[in-house]
Motif scaffolding. Sequence first.
Motif, PDB file in Angstrom:
ATOM      1  N   LEU A 138       0.326   1.162  -6.222  1.00 17.01           N
ATOM      2  CA  LEU A 138       1.451   0.499  -6.881  1.00 17.01           C
ATOM      3  C   LEU A 138       2.656   0.327  -5.959  1.00 17.01           C
ATOM      4  O   LEU A 138       3.624  -0.340  -6.324  1.00 17.01           O
ATOM      5  CB  LEU A 138       1.877   1.303  -8.116  1.00 17.01           C
ATOM      6  N   GLN A 139       2.577   0.957  -4.775  1.00 20.99           N
ATOM      7  CA  GLN A 139       3.723   0.909  -3.860  1.00 20.99           C
ATOM      8  C   GLN A 139       3.460   0.048  -2.619  1.00 20.99           C
ATOM      9  O   GLN A 139       4.109   0.223  -1.593  1.00 20.99           O
ATOM     10  CB  GLN A 139       4.091   2.331  -3.421  1.00 20.99           C
ATOM     11  N   GLN A 140       2.545  -0.897  -2.728  1.00 21.73           N
ATOM     12  CA  GLN A 140       2.229  -1.761  -1.590  1.00 21.73           C
ATOM     13  C   GLN A 140       3.444  -2.556  -1.106  1.00 21.73           C
ATOM     14  O   GLN A 140       3.592  -2.791   0.090  1.00 21.73           O
ATOM     15  CB  GLN A 140       1.102  -2.726  -1.974  1.00 21.73           C
ATOM     16  N   ASP A 141       4.291  -2.944  -2.044  1.00 20.07           N
ATOM     17  CA  ASP A 141       5.448  -3.767  -1.662  1.00 20.07           C
ATOM     18  C   ASP A 141       6.717  -2.951  -1.438  1.00 20.07           C
ATOM     19  O   ASP A 141       7.695  -3.463  -0.903  1.00 20.07           O
ATOM     20  CB  ASP A 141       5.719  -4.823  -2.748  1.00 20.07           C
ATOM     21  N   SER A 142       6.702  -1.686  -1.871  1.00 19.19           N
ATOM     22  CA  SER A 142       7.918  -0.882  -1.775  1.00 19.19           C
ATOM     23  C   SER A 142       7.831   0.224  -0.727  1.00 19.19           C
ATOM     24  O   SER A 142       8.852   0.818  -0.363  1.00 19.19           O
ATOM     25  CB  SER A 142       8.238  -0.245  -3.137  1.00 19.19           C
ATOM     26  N   LEU A 143       6.633   0.489  -0.224  1.00 22.21           N
ATOM     27  CA  LEU A 143       6.443   1.565   0.751  1.00 22.21           C
ATOM     28  C   LEU A 143       5.956   0.960   2.065  1.00 22.21           C
ATOM     29  O   LEU A 143       5.108   0.065   2.062  1.00 22.21           O
ATOM     30  CB  LEU A 143       5.410   2.566   0.221  1.00 22.21           C
ATOM     31  N   SER A 144       6.478   1.430   3.164  1.00 21.05           N
ATOM     32  CA  SER A 144       6.098   0.871   4.463  1.00 21.05           C
ATOM     33  C   SER A 144       4.633   1.162   4.787  1.00 21.05           C
ATOM     34  O   SER A 144       4.039   2.093   4.246  1.00 21.05           O
ATOM     35  CB  SER A 144       6.974   1.461   5.572  1.00 21.05           C
ATOM     36  N   SER A 145       4.084   0.349   5.683  1.00 18.32           N
ATOM     37  CA  SER A 145       2.702   0.525   6.113  1.00 18.32           C
ATOM     38  C   SER A 145       2.496   1.908   6.725  1.00 18.32           C
ATOM     39  O   SER A 145       1.479   2.569   6.471  1.00 18.32           O
ATOM     40  CB  SER A 145       2.331  -0.562   7.126  1.00 18.32           C
ATOM     41  N   ALA A 146       3.475   2.372   7.498  1.00 21.01           N
ATOM     42  CA  ALA A 146       3.360   3.683   8.149  1.00 21.01           C
ATOM     43  C   ALA A 146       3.333   4.812   7.122  1.00 21.01           C
ATOM     44  O   ALA A 146       2.549   5.764   7.252  1.00 21.01           O
ATOM     45  CB  ALA A 146       4.525   3.879   9.121  1.00 21.01           C
ATOM     46  N   ASP A 147       4.182   4.718   6.088  1.00 20.94           N
ATOM     47  CA  ASP A 147       4.224   5.756   5.055  1.00 20.94           C
ATOM     48  C   ASP A 147       2.941   5.764   4.232  1.00 20.94           C
ATOM     49  O   ASP A 147       2.396   6.828   3.899  1.00 20.94           O
ATOM     50  CB  ASP A 147       5.421   5.536   4.128  1.00 20.94           C
ATOM     51  N   ARG A 148       2.433   4.578   3.898  1.00 23.76           N
ATOM     52  CA  ARG A 148       1.178   4.515   3.146  1.00 23.76           C
ATOM     53  C   ARG A 148       0.021   5.060   3.980  1.00 23.76           C
ATOM     54  O   ARG A 148      -0.848   5.786   3.471  1.00 23.76           O
ATOM     55  CB  ARG A 148       0.890   3.065   2.730  1.00 23.76           C
ATOM     56  N   ARG A 149       0.008   4.739   5.269  1.00 22.57           N
ATOM     57  CA  ARG A 149      -1.050   5.226   6.150  1.00 22.57           C
ATOM     58  C   ARG A 149      -1.043   6.751   6.196  1.00 22.57           C
ATOM     59  O   ARG A 149      -2.092   7.403   6.128  1.00 22.57           O
ATOM     60  CB  ARG A 149      -0.877   4.658   7.555  1.00 22.57           C
ATOM     61  N   LEU A 150       0.142   7.332   6.300  1.00 21.48           N
ATOM     62  CA  LEU A 150       0.268   8.784   6.373  1.00 21.48           C
ATOM     63  C   LEU A 150      -0.295   9.449   5.121  1.00 21.48           C
ATOM     64  O   LEU A 150      -1.011  10.452   5.202  1.00 21.48           O
ATOM     65  CB  LEU A 150       1.749   9.161   6.546  1.00 21.48           C
ATOM     66  N   GLN A 151      -0.005   8.870   3.965  1.00 18.74           N
ATOM     67  CA  GLN A 151      -0.481   9.459   2.713  1.00 18.74           C
ATOM     68  C   GLN A 151      -1.976   9.216   2.497  1.00 18.74           C
ATOM     69  O   GLN A 151      -2.684  10.072   1.961  1.00 18.74           O
ATOM     70  CB  GLN A 151       0.333   8.908   1.547  1.00 18.74           C
ATOM     71  N   PHE A 152      -2.458   8.046   2.915  1.00 16.97           N
ATOM     72  CA  PHE A 152      -3.893   7.789   2.805  1.00 16.97           C
ATOM     73  C   PHE A 152      -4.688   8.691   3.753  1.00 16.97           C
ATOM     74  O   PHE A 152      -5.819   9.088   3.446  1.00 16.97           O
ATOM     75  CB  PHE A 152      -4.211   6.317   3.094  1.00 16.97           C
ATOM     76  N   GLU A 153      -4.119   9.026   4.889  1.00 15.93           N
ATOM     77  CA  GLU A 153      -4.782   9.941   5.820  1.00 15.93           C
ATOM     78  C   GLU A 153      -5.002  11.300   5.168  1.00 15.93           C
ATOM     79  O   GLU A 153      -6.033  11.940   5.368  1.00 15.93           O
ATOM     80  CB  GLU A 153      -3.951  10.090   7.096  1.00 15.93           C
ATOM     81  N   ALA A 154      -4.020  11.758   4.389  1.00 19.37           N
ATOM     82  CA  ALA A 154      -4.152  13.035   3.689  1.00 19.37           C
ATOM     83  C   ALA A 154      -5.282  12.982   2.658  1.00 19.37           C
ATOM     84  O   ALA A 154      -6.003  13.964   2.448  1.00 19.37           O
ATOM     85  CB  ALA A 154      -2.836  13.398   3.010  1.00 19.37           C
ATOM     86  N   LEU A 155      -5.460  11.822   2.026  1.00 20.98           N
ATOM     87  CA  LEU A 155      -6.514  11.657   1.023  1.00 20.98           C
ATOM     88  C   LEU A 155      -7.884  11.444   1.657  1.00 20.98           C
ATOM     89  O   LEU A 155      -8.911  11.594   0.984  1.00 20.98           O
ATOM     90  CB  LEU A 155      -6.191  10.476   0.113  1.00 20.98           C
TER      91      LEU A 155
END
Length: 223
Positions: A138-155
């Motif tokens: 839900l945060q594709q447009d509000s969260l930076s690519s770097a921040d999303r990458r960091l959280q997806f790495e944890a998952l």
Amino acid sequence: MSDTDSFIDEVTEEVRRDRLFVMLKRYGWIGGLAVVLIVGGAAFNEYNKSKELAASQKLGDEMIAALSSEDESARAAELSAISAETPGGAAVLAMLQAGALAEADNLDEAVARLQTVSLNAELPLVYRHIASFKALGLQQDSLSSADRRLQFEALAQPGAPLALLATEQMALLDIEDGDVNAAIDRLKTIVEDAGVTADLKERATQVIVALGGKLDEAVTSEG
């Protein structure tokens, strides 16, 4: 055996019986109490199970009734009015509420509901990771690519419940960042994983081909 020995044995046995009778008379209530506790404990457990089942059925009925509403805002409002008695039920309810809020264009509140689930250490890991995954979506447009990458790495850590799905999202971020080779490599690890589902394998294969990548013949034949 002499008559004296026989007499002594009889007296000894009688004394033993007398002592046993006295012990039972004095401490027999302990055995009775143990029986009461065992029976009472079993009844209490059955009552709790019955109560939990009734609560789960009530929650399920309320959620189904709320989801039957065709209006997004009404659906979100009805789901938000429901409460759950167990942590697991509350987690499922929160994720449904988040979905309804997102459909009603209330993304901030939807993300907030999902994050409360993802940060609840009392819940099983799978609940928390599903909530995190949905929140990131839900945060594709509000969260930076770097921040999303960091959280997806944890998952995407090995053994994590949504590791392959998170890896797929990281491959899409690679494409978004223009790193096609990295995306292909990630997608190949998904295709070659023994635990991959048929749908995810097909999806990853199609993206690899679309990006100009090639799969090993053995992997292709297995699909």
